[in-house]
Design an enzyme around this catalytic site. Structure first.
Site, PDB file in Angstrom:
ATOM      1  N   CYS A 141      -1.494   2.024  -4.042  1.00  0.00           N
ATOM      2  CA  CYS A 141      -0.200   2.597  -4.414  1.00  0.00           C
ATOM      3  C   CYS A 141      -0.140   2.950  -5.896  1.00  0.00           C
ATOM      4  CB  CYS A 141       0.951   1.676  -4.026  1.00  0.00           C
ATOM      5  SG  CYS A 141       0.792  -0.034  -4.559  1.00  0.00           S
ATOM      6  N   CYS A 151       0.865  -1.177   0.000  1.00  0.00           N
ATOM      7  CA  CYS A 151       0.000   0.000   0.000  1.00  0.00           C
ATOM      8  C   CYS A 151       0.903   1.229   0.000  1.00  0.00           C
ATOM      9  CB  CYS A 151      -0.989  -0.008   1.166  1.00  0.00           C
ATOM     10  SG  CYS A 151      -0.256   0.204   2.798  1.00  0.00           S
ATOM     11  N   CYS A 163       3.297   1.063  -7.738  1.00  0.00           N
ATOM     12  CA  CYS A 163       3.473  -0.357  -7.436  1.00  0.00           C
ATOM     13  C   CYS A 163       4.338  -1.009  -8.507  1.00  0.00           C
ATOM     14  CB  CYS A 163       2.123  -1.060  -7.351  1.00  0.00           C
ATOM     15  SG  CYS A 163       1.188  -0.651  -5.862  1.00  0.00           S
TER      16      CYS A 163
END
Length: 218
Positions: free
Chosen positions: A168, A94, A172
């Site tokens: 995210c 996250c 990510c």
């Protein structure tokens, strides 16, 4: 071992240097025959650097660095085929690695036991775990107080069989051959324990579903 002082660690104290030396010895014992002192020291130094600019309790930094270096070395050993146990590896990501990913990690670890491996990370790691998340998880009998926000690294992502992302976005990491799944879960930042409970319960349900998909009974 060689001198552990790293060029980037300009403000390291004598006590911290001693703690890092001790950590290097422990890690060398754990990874005997897999990684040598140079690799271990490099991972320990770079792990220390990850926390040195954000954490305000200097004496705690060597412990964080050791824990993170250990996880990274375990991940690298899996990527390079030095450690093959057949257990699925799940990575929860996250933004701050202080709420959602830590709660998901707590549920997964508690439910999967030693049948799977789980890690977590954040694109912009915070300084401490969300206290409301700690309280909400404690109500389920799961203690995440000892966890800590951390970034992800390439070896950790590459070692994962499943990467669960939560908020995210484009930050990510994406590697071919890895299964990715995005969970649309609210961020518990700045919420009360009462407000975090629905998020916690949503994560618990999702983790149960993930365990079923991985055929890990609980």
């Amino acid at each position: 071992m060689a001198d552990l002082i790293h060029p980037d660690l300009l403000d390291i104290s004598v006590d911290q240097e001693l703690a890092l030396r001790t950590a290097a010895v422990r890690l060398a014992g754990e990874f005997t025959g897999i990684y040598g002192p140079e690799t271990i020291e490099r991972f320990l130094h770079t792990s220390y650097d990850q926390f040195a600019t954000t954490h305000t309790i200097p004496n705690y930094l060597p412990l964080l660095a050791e824990r993170f270096a250990r996880q990274r070395l375990q991940a690298l050993a899996r990527v390079e085929g030095h450690h093959v146990d057949g257990k699925p590896v799940v990575l929860f990501l996250c933004t701050h690695n202080a709420g959602r990913s830590q709660m998901a990690l707590g549920f997964f670890t508690a439910l999967a036991g030693d049948r799977a491996i789980a890690w977590s990370g954040g694109s912009e790691p915070g300084v401490a775990i969300n206290p409301s998340a700690i309280t909400a998880m404690a109500e389920r009998g799961i203690n995440i107080r000892g966890e800590y926000p951390k970034p992800w690294t390439d070896e950790v992502v590459r070692a994962a069989d499943v990467v669960i992302t939560m908020g995210c976005g484009d930050a990510c990491p994406v590697f071919p051959g890895t299964r990715y799944e995005n969970w649309d879960v609210d961020d518990p930042a700045d919420l009360t324990p009462e407000q975090v409970r629905p998020i916690r319960d949503d994560l618990e349900r999702r983790v149960h579903q993930l365990l079923d998909q991985l055929t890990i009974t609980n």
